[in-house]
Design a protein around this motif. Sequence first.
Motif, PDB file in Angstrom:
ATOM      1  N   LEU A  44       0.527  -1.655  -0.328  1.00  0.00           N
ATOM      2  CA  LEU A  44       0.152   0.148   0.216  1.00  0.00           C
ATOM      3  C   LEU A  44       0.769   1.261  -0.226  1.00  0.00           C
ATOM      4  N   ALA A  45       1.958   1.381   0.698  1.00  0.00           N
ATOM      5  CA  ALA A  45       2.658   2.531   0.877  1.00  0.00           C
ATOM      6  C   ALA A  45       3.080   2.849  -0.009  1.00  0.00           C
ATOM      7  N   PRO A  89      -3.908  11.820   2.662  1.00  0.00           N
ATOM      8  CA  PRO A  89      -3.442   9.931   1.997  1.00  0.00           C
ATOM      9  C   PRO A  89      -3.069   8.898   2.751  1.00  0.00           C
ATOM     10  N   GLU A  90      -1.741   9.273   3.169  1.00  0.00           N
ATOM     11  CA  GLU A  90      -0.937   8.140   3.647  1.00  0.00           C
ATOM     12  C   GLU A  90      -2.133   7.578   4.505  1.00  0.00           C
ATOM     13  N   LEU A  91      -2.279   8.572   5.893  1.00  0.00           N
ATOM     14  CA  LEU A  91      -3.282   7.718   7.125  1.00  0.00           C
ATOM     15  C   LEU A  91      -4.090   6.690   6.545  1.00  0.00           C
ATOM     16  N   THR A  92      -4.933   7.396   5.122  1.00  0.00           N
ATOM     17  CA  THR A  92      -5.844   5.739   4.317  1.00  0.00           C
ATOM     18  C   THR A  92      -5.331   4.975   4.562  1.00  0.00           C
ATOM     19  N   ALA A 336       1.944  13.940  -5.504  1.00  0.00           N
ATOM     20  CA  ALA A 336       1.859  13.816  -3.898  1.00  0.00           C
ATOM     21  C   ALA A 336       3.220  12.866  -3.686  1.00  0.00           C
ATOM     22  N   ARG A 337       3.155  11.986  -4.139  1.00  0.00           N
ATOM     23  CA  ARG A 337       4.157  11.054  -3.613  1.00  0.00           C
ATOM     24  C   ARG A 337       5.573  11.207  -3.677  1.00  0.00           C
ATOM     25  N   ASN A 341       6.517  11.644   0.180  1.00  0.00           N
ATOM     26  CA  ASN A 341       8.813  10.938   0.362  1.00  0.00           C
ATOM     27  C   ASN A 341       9.484  11.970   1.483  1.00  0.00           C
ATOM     28  N   GLN A 342       8.908  13.271   1.146  1.00  0.00           N
ATOM     29  CA  GLN A 342       9.562  14.503   1.687  1.00  0.00           C
ATOM     30  C   GLN A 342       8.907  14.155   3.163  1.00  0.00           C
TER      31      GLN A 342
END
Length: 380
Positions: A44-45, A89-92, A336-337, A341-342
């Motif tokens: 998923l990451a 996005p990441e938490l989802t 977004a990626r 990543n940042q």
Amino acid sequence: MPRMKKTQKRSREGETSVEPPPSNHPLAKWFHANEDLIFYELRLAGRKEIPPRYLNPTLLDSFNFNHLKEMLSMQGLMNFLQIRDKYYPELTSIAYSTLGIESDSQKPNNFSMVFKLGRNLYRIHCDTLGTIWNLPLQGCLFEGGKIPLEDWGYDKMRAMQLFNLTQNEKSKIPCQTMNDEYRTLLYLVTYVLEPRTSGHGNVVDEDLVLMWAMVNEIKINWPFLILHHMLRIKGKDTSGGIGYLCLWTRIFNYLGIDVSNEFVKHLNVRSEINEATLHHMGRGKEEEAPPMGFRGHPGPSSSSQGEPFMSDLMQVLQSIEYNMDQRFQGIEASQARMETNQQRLDQQIQSLQQEQRKIWRSIRRVEAYTFSEDEDEEQD
């Protein structure tokens, strides 16, 4: 960051115990089990997000889409289709990694959404879920062709005739021959109800089934369908997208999960499904939209109107707009990626800085201890 090996501990009684994730991992607070973190990193990451869309209801009145409006109201979808929230996005993606469904085998319509964040297990009953998402719970428990469709009187060829569709030489069913009202219905299915990353210009079997049910006034239990579609999203490989982002925001808000330090994104003007959306699809001409046919019969195709030259020109313009839209989506996904990543890099730097401070404190304690010992020896 190197991948971690999947490990487990065994208790004295011989039962398998949970191996926690490394404490210095940037996402350690969101995972209780190391295997869940590994699943997230492998599947998923970094996945592409499916940009949320929401309906501006004035579109239905502007183009006299009265039948479509009746269908959406009958299904209880009008409020749901207008949901618009900022999203994480990441938490989802993290929440997707532990998502599951609990249901009673004796009462399948009694189900719950289940997922974990850190040491907390969250369970949301379907009644509460319907309230959070503005969706009714009445209707058939459909999860993608796993019910006897003959009970609905469904037949694929009849459905294709109803929507004025034909299969091409590549065994695909393009949607360009559908009238404006059906085309808008398909847009809502593929962007909001069952969002996907690509292929919005082609009708797949499940699109056809859902549209058939809606035209024939067969109510669907949408929370049940959406949860099972979420599970399919979770089970896909890394090429699959992450959808229902705004719905997860409502879940986080309801549960009171602290998202203050999470990466957040906001909807933009392209998120709204409005008159401009129809024009981008090459539809919604200046003249009045053609009426939808009565139930069980196809309405007239708007693509058959106009001069051949203008029809060809509109197809070229539609293709150009579609390609531009795809490029914009690619740019947004790349941005977004990069931002994600940042953010991870910043977290890793902070973690390293904390470790460095701990090391320096340890060195100072050792030096102080050594210095005191030297003084004692000199006094002796």
